[in-house]
Design a protein around this motif. Structure first.
Motif, PDB file in Angstrom:
ATOM      1  N   ARG A 258       0.821  -1.213   0.000  1.00 22.06           N
ATOM      2  CA  ARG A 258       0.000   0.000   0.000  1.00 22.06           C
ATOM      3  C   ARG A 258       0.854   1.261   0.000  1.00 22.06           C
ATOM      4  O   ARG A 258       0.610   2.196  -0.786  1.00 22.06           O
ATOM      5  CB  ARG A 258      -0.919  -0.010   1.227  1.00 22.06           C
ATOM      6  N   LEU A 259       1.858   1.316   0.852  1.00 24.88           N
ATOM      7  CA  LEU A 259       2.662   2.529   0.967  1.00 24.88           C
ATOM      8  C   LEU A 259       3.511   2.775  -0.267  1.00 24.88           C
ATOM      9  O   LEU A 259       3.660   3.923  -0.719  1.00 24.88           O
ATOM     10  CB  LEU A 259       3.539   2.463   2.220  1.00 24.88           C
ATOM     11  N   VAL A 260       4.101   1.729  -0.839  1.00 20.75           N
ATOM     12  CA  VAL A 260       4.872   1.903  -2.076  1.00 20.75           C
ATOM     13  C   VAL A 260       3.964   2.406  -3.187  1.00 20.75           C
ATOM     14  O   VAL A 260       4.315   3.322  -3.944  1.00 20.75           O
ATOM     15  CB  VAL A 260       5.567   0.586  -2.473  1.00 20.75           C
ATOM     16  N   ALA A 293       5.369  -4.135  -6.062  1.00 22.45           N
ATOM     17  CA  ALA A 293       4.590  -2.900  -6.089  1.00 22.45           C
ATOM     18  C   ALA A 293       5.234  -1.863  -7.017  1.00 22.45           C
ATOM     19  O   ALA A 293       4.537  -1.136  -7.733  1.00 22.45           O
ATOM     20  CB  ALA A 293       4.444  -2.347  -4.683  1.00 22.45           C
ATOM     21  N   LEU A 294       6.565  -1.776  -6.990  1.00 20.57           N
ATOM     22  CA  LEU A 294       7.250  -0.851  -7.892  1.00 20.57           C
ATOM     23  C   LEU A 294       7.067  -1.254  -9.348  1.00 20.57           C
ATOM     24  O   LEU A 294       6.824  -0.406 -10.219  1.00 20.57           O
ATOM     25  CB  LEU A 294       8.747  -0.799  -7.551  1.00 20.57           C
ATOM     26  N   ARG A 295       7.187  -2.531  -9.615  1.00 23.50           N
ATOM     27  CA  ARG A 295       7.017  -3.000 -10.997  1.00 23.50           C
ATOM     28  C   ARG A 295       5.610  -2.711 -11.499  1.00 23.50           C
ATOM     29  O   ARG A 295       5.417  -2.383 -12.677  1.00 23.50           O
ATOM     30  CB  ARG A 295       7.301  -4.501 -11.069  1.00 23.50           C
ATOM     31  N   ALA A 296       4.619  -2.830 -10.612  1.00 27.77           N
ATOM     32  CA  ALA A 296       3.242  -2.536 -11.014  1.00 27.77           C
ATOM     33  C   ALA A 296       3.097  -1.079 -11.422  1.00 27.77           C
ATOM     34  O   ALA A 296       2.231  -0.737 -12.243  1.00 27.77           O
ATOM     35  CB  ALA A 296       2.288  -2.867  -9.880  1.00 27.77           C
ATOM     36  N   ARG A 297       3.915  -0.228 -10.876  1.00 26.26           N
ATOM     37  CA  ARG A 297       3.927   1.190 -11.241  1.00 26.26           C
ATOM     38  C   ARG A 297       4.903   1.487 -12.385  1.00 26.26           C
ATOM     39  O   ARG A 297       5.110   2.641 -12.748  1.00 26.26           O
ATOM     40  CB  ARG A 297       4.334   2.042 -10.026  1.00 26.26           C
TER      41      ARG A 297
END
Length: 419
Positions: A258-260, A293-297
């Motif tokens: 969530r935070l990332v 999470a970073l890859r999803a962004r």
């Protein structure tokens, strides 16, 4: 020291800035005399004009965006430049919120002296306040409204890419709203010339513009701060940003995701996730969660060993904004020390389920804003304080710190009255 007339060797940019400052100075007494009700009414009218003249404002902004795209502006910077109906609506709402915000008393009693005299502290307008800011059209309205609410006039210098949008906002929204309510329309001046020379001139006129809020890219902003200090201008500078997220060994994986995710919704802003610190014992467990999470962004991690400083601010790295630096640390105290040492000290979040670990991080971090299981994106005047901001001051000395609002844009005066 500055003078009221141009010097023989003054550049055209400096002359344009001086003339804008002189017009603002001439309007400043009228702003103070108009009073709070007139200023607040003008802000409400400006909110209405943002809605009524949406098409014209978006056309002016579209021309700026098209020119910036042709010039190869990076996507993160284009995002900051672009206006939309939603962003205009947000700007209008913030103006209305500011207009409806009750002001603290202009004067408060401090004490009575042993001899009987009464001591009061009073807020006094600065007169003219300058602002240098990046190519973000919404900041034109944010800063102008804050300065007006503080009963001063403004001289605004924005990035050249946003000059057309800023001119439309001043000419179509701010000036007519002021004029309609008896506040001098010249109280908000826009520096008409592009380039850094105008910004450098603005911080060099302490007699006309004693206070300048400076925000934008690091090296340029630091240079303006130094020039202002040499000239005798008080500069509130926001040179560097970059949010830090520390993942403690006790962090819940769901909170990590969530935070990332929440900290990377926009990449061209100063309070986004820039440096990700992970507790060494939990690195192998938590890094895959954060990486996903970073890859999803579609964000690329910069992993050890690094070829750049840990605090390298990706938001200012044109074309490389979609990066986050990752590094291991040895617990919450080391994480806080790393965040302070390697970054500007803008904001840091601790992600932890263990209250003792979170408290240790909060107590050790001396930056401007510190958060527990909440994104650093909240370090924003409107989100934190319910007020638009002129910028975020990260000074490590006494004075306005954090989001700077109209409450920080006044002078303190002591008044002593007879018993």
């Amino acid at each position: 020291m500055s003078t009221s007339t141009a010097t023989p060797t003054e550049s055209p940019e400096a002359t344009a800035v001086r003339e804008a400052a002189q017009r603002a100075a001439a309007a400043a007494p009228g702003v103070r005399a108009a009073g709070g009700s007139a200023v607040d009414a003008a802000l409400r009218t400006a909110a209405g004009l943002l809605r009524e003249r949406e098409a014209e404002l978006l056309d002016a902004n579209a021309a700026d965006v098209a020119a910036a795209e042709r010039a190869g502006m990076a996507p993160g910077l284009l995002d900051r430049l672009r206006l939309s109906p939603e962003r205009l609506a947000d700007m209008a709402t913030q103006l209305e919120v500011l207009a409806d915000t009750p002001e603290p008393p202009a004067q408060r009693e401090v004490r009575t002296l042993p001899s009987g005299e009464r001591v009061y502290e009073r807020r006094v307008p600065v007169g003219v306040i300058g602002a240098v800011f990046e190519a973000r059209p919404n900041v034109t309205v944010d800063v102008a409204s804050q300065v007006l609410k503080a009963r001063s006039a403004a001289v605004l210098r924005t990035g050249s890419a946003a000059l057309g949008s800023a001119r439309a906002l001043v000419d179509l929204v701010i000036a007519p709203a002021l004029e309609r309510h008896g506040v001098p329309a010249g109280a908000v001046q826009l520096v008409p010339t592009p380039g850094h020379a105008g910004a450098e001139a603005l911080v060099g006129l302490p007699d006309l513009v004693p206070l300048v809020v400076v925000r934008g890219s690091g090296e340029v902003t630091r240079k303006l701060s130094a020039l202002g200090a040499t000239a005798g201008t008080r500069v509130l500078a926001h040179a560097d940003g970059g949010g830090v997220l520390y993942l403690d060994a006790s962090a819940d994986p769901a909170d990590v995701t969530r935070l990332v995710t929440e900290s990377t919704d926009r990449l061209g802003v100063c309070n986004r996730l820039n440096l990700l610190l992970i507790d060494r014992p939990a690195y192998d467990r938590l890094w895959p969660v954060a990486e996903q999470a970073l890859r999803a962004r579609e964000i690329t991690p910069s992993l050890p060993p690094h070829t750049h400083p840990l605090g390298h601010e990706w938001a200012l790295d044109s074309g490389a904004e979609a990066h986050v630096t990752v590094a291991p640390v040895d617990g919450p105290v080391d994480a806080a020390a790393t965040a302070i040492r390697e970054t500007s000290g803008l904001a840091a979040t601790v992600c932890a389920a263990d209250e003792a670990a979170a408290t240790a991080f909060i107590d050790a971090y001396t930056g401007t804003g510190v958060f527990w299981n909440t994104t650093t994106r909240l370090l924003d005047g409107y989100k934190l304080l319910g007020l638009p901001e002129t910028g975020i001051n990260v000074d490590r000395t006494p004075g306005p710190r954090g989001p700077v609002t109209y409450l920080d844009l006044s002078l303190r005066q002591f008044v002593v009255l007879p018993a």
